[in-house]
Enzyme design. Structure first.
Site, short mmCIF file in Angstrom:
data_model
loop_
_atom_site.label_atom_id
_atom_site.label_comp_id
_atom_site.label_asym_id
_atom_site.label_seq_id
_atom_site.Cartn_x
_atom_site.Cartn_y
_atom_site.Cartn_z
N HIS A 102 0.84 -1.20 0.00
CA HIS A 102 0.00 0.00 0.00
C HIS A 102 0.86 1.24 0.00
CE1 HIS A 102 0.64 -1.39 4.13
NE2 HIS A 102 0.67 -0.12 4.48
N HIS A 104 0.88 5.16 1.12
CA HIS A 104 0.23 6.20 1.93
C HIS A 104 0.34 7.54 1.20
CE1 HIS A 104 0.21 3.92 5.85
NE2 HIS A 104 1.22 3.29 5.28
P1 AMP Z 1 1.64 0.25 7.39
O1 AMP Z 1 2.26 0.58 8.73
O2 AMP Z 1 2.36 0.94 6.25
O3 AMP Z 1 1.48 -1.23 7.18
O4 AMP Z 1 0.21 0.92 7.41
C1 AMP Z 1 -0.99 0.21 7.54
C2 AMP Z 1 -2.08 1.24 7.59
O5 AMP Z 1 -3.32 0.58 7.37
C3 AMP Z 1 -2.19 1.99 8.90
O6 AMP Z 1 -2.00 3.37 8.67
C4 AMP Z 1 -3.61 1.65 9.38
O7 AMP Z 1 -4.25 2.75 10.01
C5 AMP Z 1 -4.31 1.27 8.09
N1 AMP Z 1 -5.45 0.38 8.25
C6 AMP Z 1 -5.47 -0.79 8.93
N2 AMP Z 1 -6.71 -1.34 8.84
C7 AMP Z 1 -7.46 -0.50 8.09
C8 AMP Z 1 -8.81 -0.50 7.66
N3 AMP Z 1 -9.66 -1.50 7.98
N4 AMP Z 1 -9.25 0.52 6.90
C9 AMP Z 1 -8.42 1.53 6.58
N5 AMP Z 1 -7.13 1.58 6.95
C10 AMP Z 1 -6.65 0.59 7.72
#
Ligand code: AMP
Ligand code: ZN
Length: 139
Positions: A102, A104
């Site tokens: 993903h 950001h």
């Molecule tokens: P990372 O640390 O780069 O793996 O970021 C994962 C991101 O996914 C975090 O910023 C979380 O807040 C986001 N996240 C986790 N679950 C969900 C969800 N159900 N809907 C939207 N964002 C999510």
């Protein structure tokens, strides 16, 4: 397209878990991060399950990343932010929590709460050329 039934982003992509959707096509989905670092923080994901960027076929990466410029513009216009960071974490050591690729898109404003520690180093003579050669050899 590969999916992991235990992966939260695969389940969001499949419509099994709700999200605040921003963009969707056959290859990619963008939605608001549930724990925003700033209001309007968006995640862009491929619909296929790839744990990290290096595991993605270039075609799947291209089909997702083609949306990045328009998304960047939309986030900036929607939030009125002055700048934007695009961040992509690979591996636990790099702060990856959800093991589905993903990107950001994080709105930035003066004095906001998001800080980088950016410990810029310096190469000894010859080391940069050596690392560039090693990296080229691994492309
Ligand atoms: P990372 O640390 O780069 O793996 O970021 C994962 C991101 O996914 C975090 O910023 C979380 O807040 C986001 N996240 C986790 N679950 C969900 C969800 N159900 N809907 C939207 N964002 C999510
Ligand atoms: Zn997944």
């Amino acid at each position: 397209m590969e999916q992991d039934p235990n992966c939260i982003f695969c389940r969001i992509a499949a419509g099994q878990i709700p999200c605040a959707k921003v963009l969707e096509d056959e290859a990619a989905l963008a939605f608001l991060d549930i724990g925003p670092l700033a209001e309007g923080h968006v995640l862009l994901i491929p619909k296929g399950h790839y744990q990290t960027l290096d595991r993605m076929p270039p075609e799947a990466a291209a089909a997702m990343l083609r949306h990045l410029p328009a998304l960047a513009k939309a986030v900036q216009t929607a939030t009125g932010c002055q700048g934007l960071n695009v961040l992509q974490n690979n591996g636990r050591v790099a702060h990856q929590v959800v093991m589905h690729v993903h990107f950001h898109l994080i709105p930035r404003n003066p004095g906001d709460e998001f800080h980088f520690n950016w410990p810029a180093g310096k190469y000894p003579p010859g080391r940069a050329e050596e690392l560039a050669r090693l990296t080229r050899q691994n492309l």
